[in-house]
Scaffold this active site. Sequence first.
Site, PDB file in Angstrom:
ATOM      1  N   SER A 111       7.004   1.356  -0.871  1.00  0.00           N
ATOM      2  CA  SER A 111       6.056   0.294  -1.184  1.00  0.00           C
ATOM      3  C   SER A 111       6.789  -1.036  -1.401  1.00  0.00           C
ATOM      4  O   SER A 111       7.559  -1.470  -0.543  1.00  0.00           O
ATOM      5  CB  SER A 111       5.220   0.702  -2.403  1.00  0.00           C
ATOM      6  OG  SER A 111       4.095  -0.117  -2.550  1.00  0.00           O
ATOM      7  N   ASP A 228      -3.869   4.912   3.815  1.00  0.00           N
ATOM      8  CA  ASP A 228      -3.035   4.510   2.678  1.00  0.00           C
ATOM      9  C   ASP A 228      -3.887   4.000   1.518  1.00  0.00           C
ATOM     10  O   ASP A 228      -3.682   4.370   0.375  1.00  0.00           O
ATOM     11  CB  ASP A 228      -2.041   3.443   3.133  1.00  0.00           C
ATOM     12  CG  ASP A 228      -1.144   2.971   2.017  1.00  0.00           C
ATOM     13  OD1 ASP A 228      -0.061   3.544   1.853  1.00  0.00           O
ATOM     14  OD2 ASP A 228      -1.526   2.025   1.290  1.00  0.00           O
ATOM     15  N   HIS A 283      -1.758   6.207  -0.695  1.00  0.00           N
ATOM     16  CA  HIS A 283      -0.559   5.424  -1.022  1.00  0.00           C
ATOM     17  C   HIS A 283       0.336   6.098  -2.057  1.00  0.00           C
ATOM     18  O   HIS A 283       1.568   6.061  -1.926  1.00  0.00           O
ATOM     19  CB  HIS A 283      -0.964   4.037  -1.519  1.00  0.00           C
ATOM     20  CG  HIS A 283       0.205   3.114  -1.674  1.00  0.00           C
ATOM     21  ND1 HIS A 283       0.925   2.624  -0.601  1.00  0.00           N
ATOM     22  CD2 HIS A 283       0.819   2.612  -2.783  1.00  0.00           C
ATOM     23  CE1 HIS A 283       1.908   1.858  -1.028  1.00  0.00           C
ATOM     24  NE2 HIS A 283       1.870   1.833  -2.349  1.00  0.00           N
TER      25      HIS A 283
END
EC number: 3.1.2.2
Length: 302
Positions: A111, A228, A283
């Site tokens: 990320s 995601d 995610h």
Amino acid sequence: MPGLWRQRLPSAWALLLLPFLPLLLPAAPAPHRGSYKPVIVVHGLFDSSYSFRHLLDYINETHPGTVVTVLDLFDGRESLRPLWEQVQGFREAVVPIMEKAPEGVHLICYSQGGLVCRALLSVMDEHNVDSFISLSSPQMGQYGDTDYLKWLFPTSMRSNLYRICYSPWGQEFSICNYWHDPHHDDLYLNASSFLALINGERDHPNATAWRKNFLRVGRLVLIGGPDDGVITPWQSSFFGFYDANETVLEMEEQPVYLRDSFGLKTLLARGAIVRCPMAGVSHTTWHSNRTLYDACIEPWLS
């Protein structure tokens, strides 16, 4: 004489049996493959090293003996610190690891951490990163309403967040360092103190050196997917992004690629970019998904 023959008989038989000893003795266990390169893991926004316990288990299972370091810096709310401050902190942590690994290291960066790592590869003259694995990272920026943004800026929506993010005050928050509003590109280019610089979208005296440094990487592995739920657009994980009409342009259509401003086009030409899209992964589960690990991460941990 018979006694002498009896004394020599065992020695004679031993000589005859020597060629067959490997067949008679139990097989020795197969040695482990030559030592694997160390792996360095950099976490994302509001994360900590604990989030990567599953990933650590997967690496230890598939590549036993690998030295894995999950860097425990800028955890939790500290991950909102300006990204250049984080880059400096992570740089001080990775240099000793690299110095002890003359054959190179691998980076797995999740990320927001993927942007930290890309900046590290740009500013470090002597890095020795073999595989840079960017795990669901907004490499071309973020333009979406998420729970993180609503918590941090409760009165703002993505359409007007530029008013905060493109101010000197806003650039003190990591999220604003890669906020990329396609409807205010001029403000982004002038105000972004981080993403516009590492992308080579704005001229600066270190641009040539940073590009050269980034191209030292052996392989760039890009991982992301349509489910995601946080990275917006999700194609940002693959250097795609919105145009002014919010139509997604893929990496090969992006100006930073066409100009080869920081080395993407060069990396692709030498076959050093691997794209691994995967549907059905949210995610917060990228680093704990075993199917994803086996398909997109493990093959590149030499």
